[in-house]
Design an enzyme around this catalytic site. Structure first.
Site, PDB file in Angstrom:
ATOM      1  N   LYS A  49       0.879  -1.155   0.000  1.00 20.14           N
ATOM      2  CA  LYS A  49       0.000   0.000   0.000  1.00 20.14           C
ATOM      3  C   LYS A  49       0.923   1.213   0.000  1.00 20.14           C
ATOM      4  O   LYS A  49       1.591   1.495   0.988  1.00 20.14           O
ATOM      5  CB  LYS A  49      -0.914   0.012   1.225  1.00 20.14           C
ATOM      6  CG  LYS A  49      -1.858   1.220   1.214  1.00 20.14           C
ATOM      7  CD  LYS A  49      -2.584   1.402   2.524  1.00 20.14           C
ATOM      8  CE  LYS A  49      -3.353   2.728   2.483  1.00 20.14           C
ATOM      9  NZ  LYS A  49      -3.860   3.116   3.808  1.00 20.14           N
ATOM     10  N   GLY A  72      -8.042   9.307   9.554  1.00 25.70           N
ATOM     11  CA  GLY A  72      -8.402   9.359  10.965  1.00 25.70           C
ATOM     12  C   GLY A  72      -9.420  10.419  11.335  1.00 25.70           C
ATOM     13  O   GLY A  72      -9.753  10.572  12.514  1.00 25.70           O
ATOM     14  N   ALA A 109      -9.528   5.927   4.054  1.00 26.33           N
ATOM     15  CA  ALA A 109      -9.322   7.080   4.944  1.00 26.33           C
ATOM     16  C   ALA A 109     -10.591   7.889   5.144  1.00 26.33           C
ATOM     17  O   ALA A 109     -11.298   8.221   4.201  1.00 26.33           O
ATOM     18  CB  ALA A 109      -8.207   7.994   4.451  1.00 26.33           C
ATOM     19  N   GLY A 110     -10.860   8.184   6.422  1.00 26.67           N
ATOM     20  CA  GLY A 110     -11.942   9.077   6.788  1.00 26.67           C
ATOM     21  C   GLY A 110     -13.290   8.425   7.013  1.00 26.67           C
ATOM     22  O   GLY A 110     -14.238   9.106   7.387  1.00 26.67           O
ATOM     23  N   ASN A 157      -9.754   1.705   9.483  1.00 19.76           N
ATOM     24  CA  ASN A 157      -8.880   1.454  10.607  1.00 19.76           C
ATOM     25  C   ASN A 157      -9.372   2.170  11.860  1.00 19.76           C
ATOM     26  O   ASN A 157      -9.908   1.567  12.785  1.00 19.76           O
ATOM     27  CB  ASN A 157      -7.445   1.864  10.276  1.00 19.76           C
ATOM     28  CG  ASN A 157      -6.434   1.522  11.368  1.00 19.76           C
ATOM     29  OD1 ASN A 157      -5.259   1.796  11.233  1.00 19.76           O
ATOM     30  ND2 ASN A 157      -6.852   0.902  12.461  1.00 19.76           N
ATOM     31  N   THR A 158      -9.230   3.494  11.903  1.00 14.17           N
ATOM     32  CA  THR A 158      -9.492   4.255  13.121  1.00 14.17           C
ATOM     33  C   THR A 158     -10.874   3.995  13.706  1.00 14.17           C
ATOM     34  O   THR A 158     -11.016   3.779  14.918  1.00 14.17           O
ATOM     35  CB  THR A 158      -9.313   5.765  12.867  1.00 14.17           C
ATOM     36  OG1 THR A 158      -7.968   6.013  12.447  1.00 14.17           O
ATOM     37  CG2 THR A 158      -9.599   6.565  14.126  1.00 14.17           C
TER      38      THR A 158
END
Length: 266
Positions: free
Chosen positions: A106, A167, A193-194, A215-216
């Protein structure tokens, strides 16, 4: 059971490999290796990304992050998080392969430490070299349709446009650009992301994205494993909605039942 059967009839293909799950999971911010492992198991993901700087293949102290990932079932996706330019990203990827990690990467080039905005010029430069080196490259990018096409032409296995800042949990602030990327792409589009809520993942899939990476939102949830299940189900629901064909949005109301003939017989 029905959900699993249906997802296997609509596989995701990346780098010549076939995956039933369209949810990718990141490994940062978890409170413990056990919490991360439980979330990965609950998500039913088949691709997990790991920052190369967090991997210690010669660990003699505490347990390494890889000890909590079943690589017999999971495609490990090393990432170049922290790389500030193409040279550093290429070096990290080559080092990881030399240490025995998969030749999948990645690609992240983020010189801006506050917003972690990808550097488009350096990302394309690194992608071209890594593809030439035989890597399966999944680049993390701004939601830029022109750049996405250039990376596809360079031989990248996917393109991974951001939904919003890493995040930030703000969802799909870039939805209009992602629509264009999806429309033009001939490789899988992974929204990365986001994404802060399962509804964000469902929306990305309804737009036609082939997969999402989260993830986050999972790692910092009060119950990461349960949140992972929620994202799994949202990803499946969004994909089903897209394949079924969503009803078009309308500016005015339109009755779903006749407004005449049911009171007076006419």
């Amino acid at each position: 059971m029905a959900i699993q059967i249906e997802t296997t009839t609509d596989p995701l293909v990346i780098g010549g490999r076939t995956f039933a799950s369209r949810l990718l999971i990141g490994t940062g911010k978890f409170s413990s290796g056990e919490s991360m492992r439980d979330a990965i198991d609950a998500s039913r993901t088949e691709i997990v990304t790991v920052a190369l700087r967090r991997v210690d293949l010669d660990s003699t102290g505490g347990p390494d992050i890889l000890a909590f990932i079943d690589t017999s079932k999971i495609q490990l996706l090393p990432n170049t998080s922290g790389a500030a330019d193409a040279h550093e990203a290429i070096r990290l990827a080559r080092l990881a392969r030399a240490m025995g990690l998969p030749a999948w990467v990645k690609l992240e080039v983020t010189p801006d430490p506050r917003y972690l905005i990808p550097d488009s010029v350096e990302t394309l430069k690194a992608a071209e070299q890594l593809v030439a080196d035989g890597f399966v490259v999944l680049p993390y990018i701004n939601a830029d349709p022109v750049l996405a096409k250039r990376l596809e032409e360079a031989g990248c296995a996917t393109v991974m446009p951001l939904g919003s800042w890493i995040g930030s949990n703000q969802g799909l602030r870039t939805r209009d650009a992602i629509r264009i990327i999806v429309e033009q792409a001939t490789v899988p589009v992974v929204v990365d992301a986001g994404l802060g809520a399962p509804s964000h993942a469902a929306f990305a899939m309804e737009l036609g994205a082939d997969a999402v990476l989260v993830n986050t939102a999972i790692a910092v949830a009060a119950d990461p494993a349960e949140m992972a299940r929620a994202f799994k189900e949202a990803t499946i629901a969004g994909r089903r909605g897209y394949l079924a064909g969503l009803a078009p949005a309308r500016e005015s109301a339109e009755a779903s039942s006749p407004l005449t003939g049911f009171l007076d017989g006419r």
